[in-house]
Design an enzyme around this catalytic site. Structure first.
Site, PDB file in Angstrom:
ATOM      1  N   PHE A 363       1.737   0.841   3.536  1.00 39.63           N
ATOM      2  CA  PHE A 363       2.055  -0.521   3.832  1.00 39.63           C
ATOM      3  C   PHE A 363       2.644  -1.250   2.591  1.00 39.63           C
ATOM      4  CE2 PHE A 363      -3.064  -1.357   3.722  1.00 39.63           C
ATOM      5  CZ  PHE A 363      -2.962  -1.010   2.428  1.00 39.63           C
ATOM      6  N   GLU A 364       3.024  -2.619   2.867  1.00 34.18           N
ATOM      7  CA  GLU A 364       3.914  -3.126   1.880  1.00 34.18           C
ATOM      8  C   GLU A 364       5.184  -2.434   1.399  1.00 34.18           C
ATOM      9  OE1 GLU A 364       3.288  -6.407   1.820  1.00 34.18           O
ATOM     10  OE2 GLU A 364       1.082  -6.763   1.696  1.00 34.18           O
ATOM     11  N   GLY A 365       5.549  -1.515   2.337  1.00 36.77           N
ATOM     12  CA  GLY A 365       6.716  -0.877   1.810  1.00 36.77           C
ATOM     13  C   GLY A 365       6.443   0.483   1.504  1.00 36.77           C
TER      14      GLY A 365
END
Length: 380
Positions: A363-365
């Site tokens: 997550f968050e890229g």
């Protein structure tokens, strides 16, 4: 073990001590039960808000803590060492405050920001969609102007931390075409036409739900649009740089917890007449784990200090997220190895730590996206 931190002020030192006290009193005694039962810890976020831990990097004029990111991230790390689910949700809450603080009008900030920073409202971030995760420009959720000068939102969002529980949501919806055709809205949970799906059945981070949301012609007042129309992706991507640092700090805290558990176990377990830490094979493994945690911490602190100094930190944030989350995955996996067969059981926390570490790389890229960001930075 207690992390020996280099902090910029005595106030920051006191804040870290407060975080440790709150974490040990509020989080540590209940984390195992809630993670095993997959139950939400009611009241925890309100108490973190009352302790002043939810708005640390935001201005005091809005009831924030006025702390530099260097200090805020170390608070997140301390929380994550005690309960990763809660720390990630705190990071996402802070991320959700960014569009309002950075792009909201004075009236919008006055209306909503103090309640968010005090923890009276919980914020969530709704960028991803089922078909648009790493490729945020591919999102299809749409906001159409309505006759009353507001908007009507139709579409769906996925992977929302605190989905269905948070009070307000940063929603990125298409108001035009192309990369400059996305706008950002602050949507209330009780908005007609907004519904949430059942929580995802995740590998880890069980205590805080992750859910999808659907919008069926949901009305949103024009005053809830943050920034200009078409500015949404600019807002989203600028927020994500800060969000990646939050995840890097959470990953470092999780890795520290795994290292601490492994060191304690290795100092107590005996084999062939000695504690297992005295055997070079285990001692070197633990040394590598310790070096990985220290490196992760150094990476996120370097990026945070660049942010605090007003310098460009996008590549440093991507590096920190990549290094810290890869370290968390390796350190937690090695911690299970130190515990041997015991580590593969749910009687010991390292099994949970390993499951929780995996999502940090996603997550968050994803970490593949972080490599793309770093590579592009090198080209420029």
């Amino acid at each position: 073990m207690t992390v020996d931190r280099l902090l910029p002020t005595t106030e920051a030192m006191d804040l870290i001590e407060l975080t440790r006290e709150v974490g040990d009193r509020l989080l540590t005694p209940i984390v195992d039960a809630h993670e095993k039962a997959e139950s939400y810890p009611e009241g925890v976020f309100a108490e973190l808000g009352r302790a002043g831990l939810l708005g640390l990097p935001y201005p005091e004029e809005y009831d924030g803590g006025g702390q530099p990111y260097e200090v805020y991230l170390q608070v997140l790390e301390e929380l994550a060492a005690r309960w990763a689910s809660v720390a990630v949700a705190v990071s996402v809450h802070g991320l959700s405050c960014f569009p309002l603080h950075a792009y909201g009008t004075a009236a919008q900030k006055e209306r909503w920001l103090p309640s968010l920073l005090r923890g009276e409202l919980i914020g969530a971030y709704s960028l991803s969609e089922a078909q648009a995760g790493s490729d945020a420009a591919a999102l299809t959720c749409r906001a159409v102007p309505s006759a009353d000068d507001g908007y009507r939102i139709t579409g769906s969002k996925a992977w929302i931390t605190h989905g269905g529980i948070a009070d307000v949501y940063n929603v990125f919806a298409r108001t035009g075409e192309g990369s400059k055709g996305v706008s950002c809205f602050l949507v209330d949970r009780e908005t007609p036409g907004l519904a949430f799906g059942a929580p995802e059945e995740k590998m880890g981070l069980h205590a805080v739900p992750t859910a999808a949301a659907s919008y069926d012609d949901a009305p949103v007042d024009a005053e809830r649009r943050l920034g200009d129309e078409g500015q949404g992706l600019q807002i989203a991507f600028s927020a994500l740089d800060s969000g990646r640092l939050g995840i890097a700090a959470c990953a470092t805290g999780l890795a520290q917890a795994a290292l601490d558990a492994a060191v304690e176990y290795a100092n107590e377990r005996t084999a062939f007449g000695r504690t297992i830490i005295e055997h070079q094979g285990l001692g070197f493994l633990l040394a590598d784990m310790s070096a990985a945690v220290d490196t992760a911490r150094a990476a996120y602190l370097d990026a945070a200090r660049r942010r605090d100094a007003g310098r460009d930190y996008s590549r440093a944030a991507a590096t920190a997220k990549l290094v810290a989350t890869d370290a968390a995955m390796k350190v937690t996996t090695d911690a299970v190895q130190v515990f041997g067969g015991n580590g593969y059981t749910r009687d010991f926390r390292v099994e949970r730590y390993m499951r929780e570490a995996k999502i940090m790389q996603i997550f968050e890229g994803t970490n593949q996206i972080q490599r793309l960001v770093i590579a592009r930075g090198l080209v420029r």
